[in-house]
Every structure is written in structure tokens, then in C-alpha cells.
Design a protein around this motif. Sequence first.
Motif, PDB file in Angstrom:
ATOM      1  N   TYR A  55       0.839  -1.211   0.000  1.00  0.00           N
ATOM      2  CA  TYR A  55       0.000   0.000   0.000  1.00  0.00           C
ATOM      3  C   TYR A  55       0.864   1.247   0.000  1.00  0.00           C
ATOM      4  N   ILE A  60      -2.707   1.256  -3.115  1.00  0.00           N
ATOM      5  CA  ILE A  60      -3.883   0.381  -3.175  1.00  0.00           C
ATOM      6  C   ILE A  60      -3.607  -0.907  -2.399  1.00  0.00           C
ATOM      7  N   ALA A  61      -4.685  -1.539  -1.964  1.00  0.00           N
ATOM      8  CA  ALA A  61      -4.579  -2.889  -1.435  1.00  0.00           C
ATOM      9  C   ALA A  61      -4.742  -3.835  -2.624  1.00  0.00           C
ATOM     10  N   PRO A  62      -3.823  -4.775  -2.801  1.00  0.00           N
ATOM     11  CA  PRO A  62      -3.880  -5.613  -4.004  1.00  0.00           C
ATOM     12  C   PRO A  62      -5.040  -6.604  -3.971  1.00  0.00           C
ATOM     13  N   THR A 107      -9.305  -3.030  -3.772  1.00  0.00           N
ATOM     14  CA  THR A 107      -9.957  -2.693  -5.029  1.00  0.00           C
ATOM     15  C   THR A 107     -10.010  -3.970  -5.869  1.00  0.00           C
TER      16      THR A 107
END
Lengths: 110, 139, 102
Positions: A55, A60-62, A107
Motif C-alpha cells: 500500500y 492500493i490494497a492488491p 480494489t
Amino acid sequence: MAIEVDGQSYETDEEGYLADLNQWRPELATAMADADGAPLTEDHWEVVNFLREYYEEYQIAPAVRVLTKAIGKKLGKEKGNSKYLYELFPYGPAKQACKYAGLPKPTGCV
Amino acid sequence: MDDGDQIVKKFMYMNRKTPYGTIYALESLEVVLIAAAFDQDVSLVFADDGVYQLMKDQSTEEIGMKNFSPTYSALGDYDIKKIYIEKESLDERGLSLDDLQDLKYEDEDDDWAEKDSIHLVSRDELAEVIDQQDVVFSF
Amino acid sequence: MAMLHTVNKSPFEKNSLESCLRLAKAGSAVLLTEDGVVGAMKGTKHSKDVADAMANISFYVLGPDLKARGLSENNVAEGIKVVDYSGFVDLAAEHESVQAWL
């Protein structure tokens, strides 16, 4: 909603994700996992820390597929598979581990 | 699911706006990341003001918005390996590829070798690529 | 009656800047903000129009919007002054009225 740790209250959304990721502390992850009835081990921490680093770099969170591949590359093939990750985080590795890591829900979480 | 039965379509995401003036750029990026789960043949285009989305050194603290430019570097992890930049759009803006982020992907079948995702194309070449798509999403 | 004109759209996407330059009177000021900052950059298709207008209009660009977009102050066209938010307020206060070109 909120979570209490060491007498301090941290705001979360209705699913328990931390509202402000800058408030995250390791004790929060421990408290969340304890509340879920599955205390964190070294193996859990490897994944939680990995997510925080991801992050930090990409904002983003993978998605779980991306997480699996990246874990495999970083921590070895025996850990880079869904079976291993789901054993650690039965509610879904991306979702549950992201929550402990104080990140938003990933996401692309379908 | 049996991979053999899966229909793979060519999806293109066309980005033509600057990053922070409207919500389009961020929305496009989120849609791309979500849709990446469906294993389709995905490509991204940055043309017109869309080339500004990939500018290096974006710093949004003072305008109070999230800087989502680091997320473009994660596209490779999502198996998005075809990113087209229209050369004429750069030229008109006095920009070159050096002003943009250098996006790469790691080729799993080639010992994780880093390869370029960005393809600089002329307007005519881009028209050809668009023509080959099944679906073009416009942002 | 000096007027401050603000333009917040990219000249590549809308004709706001073009209309503004056509109608702004000599002695007025133009402040480029948000996507309008693109109009302040050197070496673009629109740089000449701005340079020509500079003969009798003063130009400003909002620094935070440049920074957000990764646009360097070094690439702002000669003669355009970079201002911060308080500079924006000063400009608004110094002028009789403000016209926003959307």
C-alpha cells in the motif's frame, strides 16, 4: 463503529476496516485478530506487513490474485498459493489481512 | 472454470482527461483494476490531456486530494502490459516520454524479467489498435 | 475597472481560455487554476496565444495545482507568475471583480 485498544478508541466502518489508515498500530492488528478468535502468528504478520508495504508503494490494497503472486515471489512458492493464504486468513486473505493491516478493502474484491 | 471455454475479448480503456480536474481518471483506474480479475485482453490508452495522468512527481498535498499516480506502477502486477501513449498528444503539450512514469511488468514466463509496458504510438498506429478492439471504454 | 479572470479548464479540452483571452480587456489579469494550469506551460500548442495576450494582460498560475499534476514551475512560460492560495486571495481582493471561465 469503533475498536478499543489500550483505552483508546479507533473509528472503523461497518465491516471493521479502520477509518484512518494513519492511525494504524501493530496492537490494533493483534486486537482485531484476537476478537476474530484467531491470534496472529509470525506467518500472519508476514502477510500483514507485506500488505502495508504494498500500500505504501502503490496506494492500493492488491486484489487476492495479485497478492498471491507477489507473496510467492517474495516469500517463496510454498507460500504463494491460495491454500496457504486461505489457511492463514479463512475469511479471504485480501479482505481479512487488509483489515488487520489497517488498509481499505481491496480494489477489485469480487 | 475450464479455460478452454473462456471467451477472451479485447478491452481498451481510453483515457483523455487530466488527473485531478474531474473524477474520470481515478474512476477509470479503479474500473481497470476491478476488471483485471476477468482475465481479458486489456489495453490502456493515454491520449489528449490523458497523457498528464502519467506525469512523474505528482504531489497533491496542497490541493487536498489523494495522489493516485503511484497506482499506475501496480498495473503490471494486474497483468496489464499494454499501455499506449499517443505521440502527437505529447508533442502538442511540449512533453516527451521522459516526463512520464516508466511503467514495467515482470514476465513470469521469462524468469520475472522486467519489460516495458509503455508503447509510444503515432495517431495512425493508435487508430489501428483501436480498430482491433472488441470494446472501448471511454473516460 | 480591472478584472480578474480565472480559467480552470485545460485549453486542449475546452475553449474557456481562448474565449477569456478574446474578451479580457487590456489591464486585466488572468489566473490559471485546476486543469487550467496546463495553459501556463511552455512549448504547447497554446503557448503562443498566451504569449501574445501577455502584451496587455498579466498572467498568474496557481502553484498547488501545478504540483499536483507533476508540472514543474521551471516549465511555466516566461512572464507568468506562480502564486499560492494566499496569492489567489490577494489577486481577488486587488481586482474590482472576478470572472470565472468554466
